[in-house]
Enzyme design. Structure first.
Site, PDB file in Angstrom:
ATOM      1  N   ALA A 133      -8.116  -4.922  -1.776  1.00  0.00           N
ATOM      2  CA  ALA A 133      -7.299  -3.855  -1.189  1.00  0.00           C
ATOM      3  C   ALA A 133      -7.845  -2.474  -1.529  1.00  0.00           C
ATOM      4  O   ALA A 133      -7.481  -1.480  -0.899  1.00  0.00           O
ATOM      5  CB  ALA A 133      -5.856  -3.983  -1.662  1.00  0.00           C
TER       6      ALA A 133
ATOM      7  N   ASN B 236      -6.625  -9.972  -9.250  1.00  0.00           N
ATOM      8  CA  ASN B 236      -6.317  -8.543  -9.175  1.00  0.00           C
ATOM      9  C   ASN B 236      -5.147  -8.274  -8.239  1.00  0.00           C
ATOM     10  O   ASN B 236      -4.020  -8.060  -8.691  1.00  0.00           O
ATOM     11  CB  ASN B 236      -7.551  -7.747  -8.733  1.00  0.00           C
ATOM     12  CG  ASN B 236      -7.480  -6.288  -9.140  1.00  0.00           C
ATOM     13  OD1 ASN B 236      -6.419  -5.680  -9.126  1.00  0.00           O
ATOM     14  ND2 ASN B 236      -8.607  -5.718  -9.517  1.00  0.00           N
ATOM     15  N   ASP B 237      -5.382  -8.286  -6.949  1.00  0.00           N
ATOM     16  CA  ASP B 237      -4.332  -7.924  -5.993  1.00  0.00           C
ATOM     17  C   ASP B 237      -3.120  -8.847  -6.069  1.00  0.00           C
ATOM     18  O   ASP B 237      -1.994  -8.412  -5.820  1.00  0.00           O
ATOM     19  CB  ASP B 237      -4.886  -7.946  -4.562  1.00  0.00           C
ATOM     20  CG  ASP B 237      -5.918  -6.843  -4.337  1.00  0.00           C
ATOM     21  OD1 ASP B 237      -5.842  -5.819  -5.048  1.00  0.00           O
ATOM     22  OD2 ASP B 237      -6.784  -7.014  -3.471  1.00  0.00           O
ATOM     23  N   VAL B 238      -3.329 -10.122  -6.400  1.00  0.00           N
ATOM     24  CA  VAL B 238      -2.227 -11.085  -6.396  1.00  0.00           C
ATOM     25  C   VAL B 238      -1.284 -10.906  -7.579  1.00  0.00           C
ATOM     26  O   VAL B 238      -0.256 -11.585  -7.667  1.00  0.00           O
ATOM     27  CB  VAL B 238      -2.760 -12.534  -6.370  1.00  0.00           C
ATOM     28  CG1 VAL B 238      -3.537 -12.790  -5.100  1.00  0.00           C
ATOM     29  CG2 VAL B 238      -3.600 -12.842  -7.599  1.00  0.00           C
TER      30      VAL B 238
END
Length: 498
Positions: free
Chosen positions: A454, A413-415
Site C-alpha cells: 500500500a 505489514n499491511d495485514v
C-alpha cells in the site's frame, strides 16, 4: 492353487469380454471411473492428513481419463509415439520443478501452471478448429471452441504477465494507470468478437489466428495494470479462467472428466476470488479496472515507507524478545511474505516446539491475503510440519488477541496495520486486518521500516506495546532459539518426564 487358477481364468475371461466391447463404451466407462476418483481426490484435499493421498488419487483419475480418451480415439503408432514423448517430457519437467522450486517462488509457479492449463485448452481447441472444422459438432462444439480459444489465450498470456510481475521481471507501465488502457482493452475485445463470429465461415484460416492473437493481447492488457497487492486475487481469478477453458475443451473432445474438473475448478476459483476481494475490502471490478493498489511497489514487497515516516520507534534485541517469550503463557505468530523470503519456516517451527515444551500455548494467525497467493502461508507452514489445528484464520483469531501475551509479526505489514480500522483517509481503510494491536506486547521482525504494497506507514510500529526487531527473519528466530535455550526454556518438562 485351484483358487489362483480360478482367479486367473476369471481375469482372462474379463479381459476377453472387455476386448469385445466397442472402444466408445470402454472409454466412457473409464471416463466415469476417473470422474468419481477425481471427486474423491478433491474431497480428500480438504484435510491435511489426507491431502497427499488425495492428490495422488486425483492424478490417477487424470491418467485414467487420458487412457480412456486414447482408447476411444485409437491413434496410430506415430501419434502414440508423440503422446508418449510429450507425457514423458512433461512429467520429467514437473518432477524437476517440484523438487527444485523454492517456497518463495511458489506463487509464480502456480501462475505458470494456470497458464499451462490455459495453453493446453487453447491447443486442443486450435487443433480441432484447424484440422476438423466446426461442421460436425453443431453450435455447442462451435461455442466450446470459441470459449476455449478465448479464455485459454487470456489465461496463458495473463498468467505469464502475473508470473513476470511476481518475479520482478516486469514493472507496471505508467500508461496502464490511465484511461488509455480501457480503450485498448475494449478495442481488443471487439477484435476478439470479430474473430469469433468469422470463425464459423473459415475455422482454419485467419479468424482463428486473429482470435488467438487478440485474446492473448487482451490477457496482457487486463493483467498488466494490476499491482502486487492484488496478485492473490489475480492468481485465483486466473485459476478460475483455466477451469473454464478446461471445461470448454472437455466439450470439444467429449471428455466427461475435463467438463467436471473444469467446472469445479472454475467455480472454486470464483469463490476464492470473492473471498480474496472481501479480505482486501475491494471489489473484483476495482481490481480489474479501477487502478492497481500498490502498483509502484517493487516485487520484493518493499514500498515507499522509511524511517523518516515515523516519529516514535522502539527497537529491541532478540535477547529482550526472548525474555518476554519466557514469561508468556500465550504466543501468536503472524507469518508474512518476509518469512517466505527468509525461508525461516523451519526455524519458526523449532521455536514453537521449544515454547510448547515450556508450557506456552502457540498458534499462527493467518490472513487470507498474506503472501503472494491464496493459502501461501498455510503451504509455507505445512512444509515445516506445523499442525493444521494451530493455523487459525483471521475471523477466529482476532477475538483472542486481547488475551494474548506476545505477538510476533514475521515479515507481514499491511495485514496488521490498524489504520485499516481507524483512518478513513488510508487506502487500507475498511480492509479486514489481524488486530494484533490488541495484544499485550507485539514484536515486529523486519529487515527495515519499509512499507508494504500500500506504500504507507504502519501505525502498529509506533504503538507503546510494539517493539521492532530488525533483521532477517531466519537469523532473528535462530537468535531467539539460542537465547531461550540459554535461559533454560523447554528443559522443565523434559526433566519432569524423565
Amino acid at each position: 492353487m485351484a483358487t489362483l487358477h480360478s482367479l486367473a481364468s476369471l481375469l482372462s475371461s474379463s479381459l476377453e469380454s472387455l476386448r469385445q466391447l466397442p472402444p466408445q463404451v470402454v472409454g466412457d466407462a473409464i471416463d466415469l471411473v476417473s470422474v468419481l476418483l477425481l471427486a474423491l481426490g478433491i474431497k480428500g484435499l480438504a484435510k491435511v492428513r489426507s491431502a497427499r493421498f488425495a492428490n495422488g488419487l486425483a492424478a490417477l483419475a487424470l491418467g485414467l481419463a487420458v487412457l480412456g480418451l486414447l482408447i476411444q480415439l485409437q491413434p496410430d503408432a506415430t501419434a502414440w509415439l508423440w503422446i508418449a514423448a510429450g507425457s514423458a517430457a512433461g512429467g520429467l519437467l514437473g518432477l524437476v520443478m517440484a523438487q527444485r522450486v523454492p517456497m518463495t517462488a511458489m506463487p509464480e509457479t502456480v501462475a505458470l501452471f494456470n497458464g499451462c492449463g490455459g495453453m493446453a485448452s487453447l491447443l486442443v481447441a486450435f487443433g480441432v478448429s484447424r484440422y476438423e472444422g466446426l461442421d460436425d459438432g453443431g453450435w455447442v462444439a462451435a461455442a466450446s471452441i470459441v470459449v476455449s480459444l478465448l479464455v485459454g489465450a487470456i489465461t496463458f498470456s495473463g498468467s505469464l504477465v502475473a508470473m513476470a510481475k511476481l518475479r520482478g521481471w516486469l514493472d507496471t507501465p505508467a500508461w496502464t494507470q490511465s484511461n488509455l488502457r480501457h480503450g485498448v482493452n475494449i478495442g481488443l475485445a471487439l477484435v476478439c468478437l470479430v474473430g469469433a463470429l468469422a470463425l464459423s465461415s473459415d475455422p482454419g484460416g485467419w479468424p482463428l489466428l486473429l482470435l488467438v492473437l487478440a485474446s492473448s493481447l487482451l490477457g496482457i492488457g487486463v493483467t498488466l495494470p494490476i499491482g502486487g497487492a492484488d496478485m492473490p486475487v489475480v492468481i485465483s481469478l486466473l485459476n478460475s479462467y483455466s477451469g473454464v477453458a478446461a471445461a470448454a475443451a472437455g466439450f470439444v473432445v467429449g471428455s466427461q472428466l475435463l467438463i467436471v474438473a473444469g467446472a469445479m475448478v472454475g467455480a472454486a476459483g470464483l469463490i476464492l476470488t470473492q473471498v480474496m476481494c472481501t479480505a482486501m475490502n475491494r471489489s473484483l471490478v476495482s481490481v480489474l479496472f479501477g487502478g492497481a493498489l500498490g502498483a509502484a511497489a517493487p516485487a520484493g514487497g518493499g514500498g515507499g515507507g522509511d524511517a523518516t515516516s515515523y516519529s516514535r520507534i522502539v527497537s529491541c534485541s532478540p535477547e529482550e524478545c526472548a525474555m518476554a517469550l519466557e514469561n508468556a503463557e500465550r504466543v501468536v505468530f503472524v507469518p508474512g511474505y518476509g518469512l517466505a523470503v527468509a525461508q525461516a519456516q523451519h526455524a519458526l517451527r523449532e521455536l514453537s516446539k521449544l515454547l510448547e515444551a515450556h508450557g506456552v500455548s502457540v498458534s499462527y494467525a493467518i490472513h487470507p491475503v498474506a503472501g503472494r497467493m491464496p493459502g501461501h502461508m498455510n503451504v509455507l507452514l505445512a512444509e515445516a510440519d506445523v499442525p493444521y489445528e494451530q493455523m487459525v484464520e483471521m475471523d477466529l483469531i482476532n477475538p483472542e488477541f486481547p488475551a494474548t501475551d506476545v505477538v510476533i509479526v514475521l515479515g507481514a505489514n499491511d495485514v496488521v496495520n490498524p489504520q485499516a480500522k481507524t483512518d478513513p483517509s488510508s487506502p487500507l481503510y475498511g480492509m479486514p486486518v489481524l488486530e494484533v494491536d490488541q495484544a499485550r506486547q507485539v514484536f515486529v521482525v523486519k529487515r527495515s521500516l519499509g512499507a508494504g504494497y500500500a506504500g504507507i506507514a504502519n501505525a502498529l510500529f509506533e504503538l507503546p506495546q510494539t517493539a521492532m526487531v530488525f533483521g532477517d527473519a531466519k537469523a532473528v528466530l535462530n537468535g531467539l532459539l539460542t537465547e531461550l535455550r540459554a535461559l533454560g526454556v523447554g528443559k522443565v518438562k523434559e526433566t519432569v518426564s524423565l
